[in-house]
Scaffold this motif. Structure first.
Motif, PDB file in Angstrom:
ATOM      1  N   CYS A 182      60.824  89.784 -39.823  1.00  0.00           N
ATOM      2  CA  CYS A 182      59.743  90.719 -40.135  1.00  0.00           C
ATOM      3  C   CYS A 182      58.620  90.633 -39.107  1.00  0.00           C
ATOM      4  CB  CYS A 182      59.192  90.455 -41.540  1.00  0.00           C
ATOM      5  SG  CYS A 182      60.118  91.289 -42.855  1.00  0.00           S
ATOM      6  N   ALA A 183      58.306  89.422 -38.663  1.00  0.00           N
ATOM      7  CA  ALA A 183      57.244  89.273 -37.671  1.00  0.00           C
ATOM      8  C   ALA A 183      57.597  90.015 -36.383  1.00  0.00           C
ATOM      9  CB  ALA A 183      57.002  87.790 -37.380  1.00  0.00           C
ATOM     10  N   PHE A 184      58.861  89.943 -35.974  1.00  0.00           N
ATOM     11  CA  PHE A 184      59.304  90.626 -34.762  1.00  0.00           C
ATOM     12  C   PHE A 184      59.246  92.147 -34.940  1.00  0.00           C
ATOM     13  CE2 PHE A 184      62.929  92.562 -32.467  1.00  0.00           C
ATOM     14  CZ  PHE A 184      62.495  92.362 -31.171  1.00  0.00           C
ATOM     15  N   VAL A 185      59.832  92.644 -36.023  1.00  0.00           N
ATOM     16  CA  VAL A 185      59.867  94.088 -36.233  1.00  0.00           C
ATOM     17  C   VAL A 185      58.467  94.636 -36.511  1.00  0.00           C
ATOM     18  CG1 VAL A 185      60.889  95.977 -37.546  1.00  0.00           C
ATOM     19  CG2 VAL A 185      62.237  93.929 -37.084  1.00  0.00           C
ATOM     20  N   ASP A 186      57.680  93.899 -37.291  1.00  0.00           N
ATOM     21  CA  ASP A 186      56.312  94.336 -37.568  1.00  0.00           C
ATOM     22  C   ASP A 186      55.515  94.546 -36.283  1.00  0.00           C
ATOM     23  OD1 ASP A 186      56.696  94.329 -40.291  1.00  0.00           O
ATOM     24  OD2 ASP A 186      55.604  92.465 -40.659  1.00  0.00           O
ATOM     25  N   THR A 187      55.701  93.652 -35.329  1.00  0.00           N
ATOM     26  CA  THR A 187      54.986  93.761 -34.061  1.00  0.00           C
ATOM     27  C   THR A 187      55.338  95.060 -33.346  1.00  0.00           C
ATOM     28  OG1 THR A 187      54.867  91.363 -33.801  1.00  0.00           O
ATOM     29  CG2 THR A 187      54.610  92.679 -31.806  1.00  0.00           C
ATOM     30  N   ILE A 188      56.631  95.392 -33.340  1.00  0.00           N
ATOM     31  CA  ILE A 188      57.066  96.625 -32.685  1.00  0.00           C
ATOM     32  C   ILE A 188      56.518  97.846 -33.418  1.00  0.00           C
ATOM     33  CG2 ILE A 188      59.088  98.037 -32.130  1.00  0.00           C
ATOM     34  CD1 ILE A 188      60.622  95.448 -31.661  1.00  0.00           C
ATOM     35  N   VAL A 189      56.640  97.869 -34.744  1.00  0.00           N
ATOM     36  CA  VAL A 189      56.155  99.001 -35.530  1.00  0.00           C
ATOM     37  C   VAL A 189      54.651  99.170 -35.356  1.00  0.00           C
ATOM     38  CG1 VAL A 189      55.854  99.911 -37.866  1.00  0.00           C
ATOM     39  CG2 VAL A 189      58.025  98.866 -37.216  1.00  0.00           C
ATOM     40  N   LYS A 190      53.929  98.067 -35.397  1.00  0.00           N
ATOM     41  CA  LYS A 190      52.475  98.116 -35.236  1.00  0.00           C
ATOM     42  C   LYS A 190      52.096  98.715 -33.882  1.00  0.00           C
ATOM     43  CE  LYS A 190      48.442  95.064 -34.981  1.00  0.00           C
ATOM     44  NZ  LYS A 190      47.939  93.695 -35.155  1.00  0.00           N
ATOM     45  N   CYS A 191      52.738  98.254 -32.827  1.00  0.00           N
ATOM     46  CA  CYS A 191      52.440  98.785 -31.491  1.00  0.00           C
ATOM     47  C   CYS A 191      52.764 100.269 -31.402  1.00  0.00           C
ATOM     48  CB  CYS A 191      53.212  98.009 -30.436  1.00  0.00           C
ATOM     49  SG  CYS A 191      52.623  96.316 -30.181  1.00  0.00           S
ATOM     50  N   ASN A 192      53.887 100.672 -31.996  1.00  0.00           N
ATOM     51  CA  ASN A 192      54.272 102.080 -31.981  1.00  0.00           C
ATOM     52  C   ASN A 192      53.230 102.950 -32.674  1.00  0.00           C
ATOM     53  OD1 ASN A 192      56.660 101.518 -30.632  1.00  0.00           O
ATOM     54  ND2 ASN A 192      57.909 101.511 -32.493  1.00  0.00           N
ATOM     55  N   LEU A 193      52.766 102.515 -33.839  1.00  0.00           N
ATOM     56  CA  LEU A 193      51.812 103.320 -34.600  1.00  0.00           C
ATOM     57  C   LEU A 193      50.451 103.368 -33.922  1.00  0.00           C
ATOM     58  CD1 LEU A 193      52.661 102.481 -38.321  1.00  0.00           C
ATOM     59  CD2 LEU A 193      53.442 104.396 -36.908  1.00  0.00           C
ATOM     60  N   GLN A 194      50.056 102.295 -33.297  1.00  0.00           N
ATOM     61  CA  GLN A 194      48.798 102.322 -32.561  1.00  0.00           C
ATOM     62  C   GLN A 194      48.891 103.246 -31.358  1.00  0.00           C
ATOM     63  OE1 GLN A 194      48.121  98.133 -31.827  1.00  0.00           O
ATOM     64  NE2 GLN A 194      46.918  97.904 -33.709  1.00  0.00           N
ATOM     65  N   SER A 195      50.047 103.261 -30.703  1.00  0.00           N
ATOM     66  CA  SER A 195      50.275 104.199 -29.605  1.00  0.00           C
ATOM     67  C   SER A 195      50.268 105.633 -30.113  1.00  0.00           C
ATOM     68  CB  SER A 195      51.609 103.882 -28.915  1.00  0.00           C
ATOM     69  OG  SER A 195      51.921 104.853 -27.941  1.00  0.00           O
ATOM     70  N   LEU A 196      50.890 105.870 -31.250  1.00  0.00           N
ATOM     71  CA  LEU A 196      50.894 107.200 -31.864  1.00  0.00           C
ATOM     72  C   LEU A 196      49.471 107.656 -32.148  1.00  0.00           C
ATOM     73  CD1 LEU A 196      52.298 109.624 -33.255  1.00  0.00           C
ATOM     74  CD2 LEU A 196      52.445 108.203 -35.320  1.00  0.00           C
ATOM     75  N   ALA A 197      48.648 106.762 -32.684  1.00  0.00           N
ATOM     76  CA  ALA A 197      47.263 107.108 -32.987  1.00  0.00           C
ATOM     77  C   ALA A 197      46.527 107.537 -31.721  1.00  0.00           C
ATOM     78  CB  ALA A 197      46.561 105.918 -33.638  1.00  0.00           C
ATOM     79  N   HIS A 198      46.697 106.795 -30.658  1.00  0.00           N
ATOM     80  CA  HIS A 198      46.027 107.116 -29.394  1.00  0.00           C
ATOM     81  C   HIS A 198      46.444 108.495 -28.880  1.00  0.00           C
ATOM     82  CE1 HIS A 198      44.173 106.417 -25.473  1.00  0.00           C
ATOM     83  NE2 HIS A 198      45.315 106.756 -24.911  1.00  0.00           N
ATOM     84  N   ILE A 199      47.749 108.767 -28.904  1.00  0.00           N
ATOM     85  CA  ILE A 199      48.258 110.036 -28.396  1.00  0.00           C
ATOM     86  C   ILE A 199      47.798 111.203 -29.259  1.00  0.00           C
ATOM     87  CG2 ILE A 199      50.379 111.375 -28.044  1.00  0.00           C
ATOM     88  CD1 ILE A 199      51.715 108.707 -27.216  1.00  0.00           C
ATOM     89  N   ALA A 200      47.927 111.067 -30.592  1.00  0.00           N
ATOM     90  CA  ALA A 200      47.562 112.152 -31.506  1.00  0.00           C
ATOM     91  C   ALA A 200      46.064 112.444 -31.467  1.00  0.00           C
ATOM     92  CB  ALA A 200      48.005 111.811 -32.922  1.00  0.00           C
ATOM     93  N   GLU A 201      45.252 111.396 -31.372  1.00  0.00           N
ATOM     94  CA  GLU A 201      43.808 111.602 -31.300  1.00  0.00           C
ATOM     95  C   GLU A 201      43.401 112.312 -30.014  1.00  0.00           C
ATOM     96  OE1 GLU A 201      42.327 107.684 -31.989  1.00  0.00           O
ATOM     97  OE2 GLU A 201      42.738 107.761 -34.150  1.00  0.00           O
ATOM     98  N   ASN A 202      44.089 112.031 -28.922  1.00  0.00           N
ATOM     99  CA  ASN A 202      43.831 112.747 -27.679  1.00  0.00           C
ATOM    100  C   ASN A 202      44.268 114.198 -27.781  1.00  0.00           C
ATOM    101  OD1 ASN A 202      42.624 110.623 -26.296  1.00  0.00           O
ATOM    102  ND2 ASN A 202      44.548 109.900 -25.424  1.00  0.00           N
ATOM    103  N   LEU A 203      45.401 114.430 -28.441  1.00  0.00           N
ATOM    104  CA  LEU A 203      45.848 115.818 -28.649  1.00  0.00           C
ATOM    105  C   LEU A 203      44.841 116.608 -29.457  1.00  0.00           C
ATOM    106  CD1 LEU A 203      49.675 115.474 -29.469  1.00  0.00           C
ATOM    107  CD2 LEU A 203      48.659 116.582 -27.475  1.00  0.00           C
ATOM    108  N   ALA A 204      44.274 115.980 -30.468  1.00  0.00           N
ATOM    109  CA  ALA A 204      43.332 116.662 -31.350  1.00  0.00           C
ATOM    110  C   ALA A 204      42.043 117.030 -30.632  1.00  0.00           C
ATOM    111  CB  ALA A 204      43.020 115.784 -32.558  1.00  0.00           C
ATOM    112  N   LYS A 205      41.731 116.352 -29.565  1.00  0.00           N
ATOM    113  CA  LYS A 205      40.492 116.624 -28.813  1.00  0.00           C
ATOM    114  C   LYS A 205      40.644 117.796 -27.854  1.00  0.00           C
ATOM    115  CE  LYS A 205      39.020 111.785 -28.973  1.00  0.00           C
ATOM    116  NZ  LYS A 205      38.795 110.543 -28.180  1.00  0.00           N
ATOM    117  N   LYS A 206      41.862 118.207 -27.590  1.00  0.00           N
ATOM    118  CA  LYS A 206      42.096 119.291 -26.623  1.00  0.00           C
ATOM    119  C   LYS A 206      41.795 120.656 -27.234  1.00  0.00           C
ATOM    120  CE  LYS A 206      45.550 116.784 -23.935  1.00  0.00           C
ATOM    121  NZ  LYS A 206      46.959 116.751 -23.444  1.00  0.00           N
TER     122      LYS A 206
END
Length: 222
Positions: free
Chosen positions: A198-222
């Motif tokens: 779980c620690a391994f997979v959680d790390t990957i999922v967490k990084c993915n979702l934080q990356s998603l947040a960054h991308i989506a928030e930038n899209l919303a600003k356009k």
């Protein structure tokens, strides 16, 4: 504003003795509701998460065997649900926000349920490639699910479900937000514990979702 993320981890209950093999019971462990039957535990990975509507929690209820683990992550994003979903729903381009993937090729199908993709993983991880099947793509309810069905990796019988939910603006105004929930169930590799897996997979999922947040928030600003 920094996006917030929470992790919800639950491990299935081990059952002792053959006498309970056919027994079915309902139990609560903390805030998590578990239905036990034989050696499989039905686990709602977000049962205590108030930001997930009750009618959507069944998507994050997994059948977890004794040799598996289950967990979930919740990510708040300062962007409308349409902007976030436009990134998540692209089964053919997961590498847009999943930074541990370097490429993706659709090997069967045209993006509908049943489509197969092969993703290649960046170097440094204990994997080379993964073959994945699209199980759910619901544009109305904003639900996506896929299963790992092959490849060179250690995450056997991995299944992920992602749901998106609209959230009101924070106090003081601002735009509408989106809550993204991703849960999974996966086999525990031989030689590893549930906690390590779980620690391994959680790390990957967490990084993915934080990356998603960054991308989506930038899209919303356009």
């Amino acid at each position: 504003m920094v996006s917030s993320l929470q992790l919800h981890r639950i491990n299935p209950i081990n059952h002792a003795g053959s006498a309970c093999a056919a027994a079915t019971a309902a139990a609560a462990v903390g805030s998590h509701q578990i239905m036990k039957q034989a050696k499989t535990a039905w686990i709602c990975a977000v049962s205590g998460e108030s930001s997930v509507p009750e009618n959507m929690k069944h998507h994050h209820t997994h059948a977890v065997a004794a040799n598996q683990c289950c967990s979930a992550a919740v990510q708040a994003i300062d962007a409308p649900i349409g902007a976030v979903w436009s990134v998540v729903r692209r089964f053919d381009k997961p590498q847009e926000y999943k930074r541990f993937l370097k490429s993706c090729d659709v090997i069967l199908g045209d993006g509908d349920v049943g489509t197969l993709r092969e993703v290649r993983v960046v170097s440094g991880l204990p994997a080379a490639c993964s073959t994945e099947r699209l199980d759910i793509l619901d544009d109305e309810e904003h639900v996506m699910s896929f299963s790992v069905v092959g490849g060179d990796h250690r995450l056997h019988n991995y299944r992920s479900v992602t749901t998106l939910h609209s959230a009101p603006p924070l106090a003081g105004g601002g735009s509408c937000r989106t809550v993204v929930v991703e849960s999974y169930v996966v086999d525990v590799p031989q030689g590893n514990t549930r906690e390590e897996t779980c620690a391994f997979v959680d790390t990957i999922v967490k990084c993915n979702l934080q990356s998603l947040a960054h991308i989506a928030e930038n899209l919303a600003k356009k």
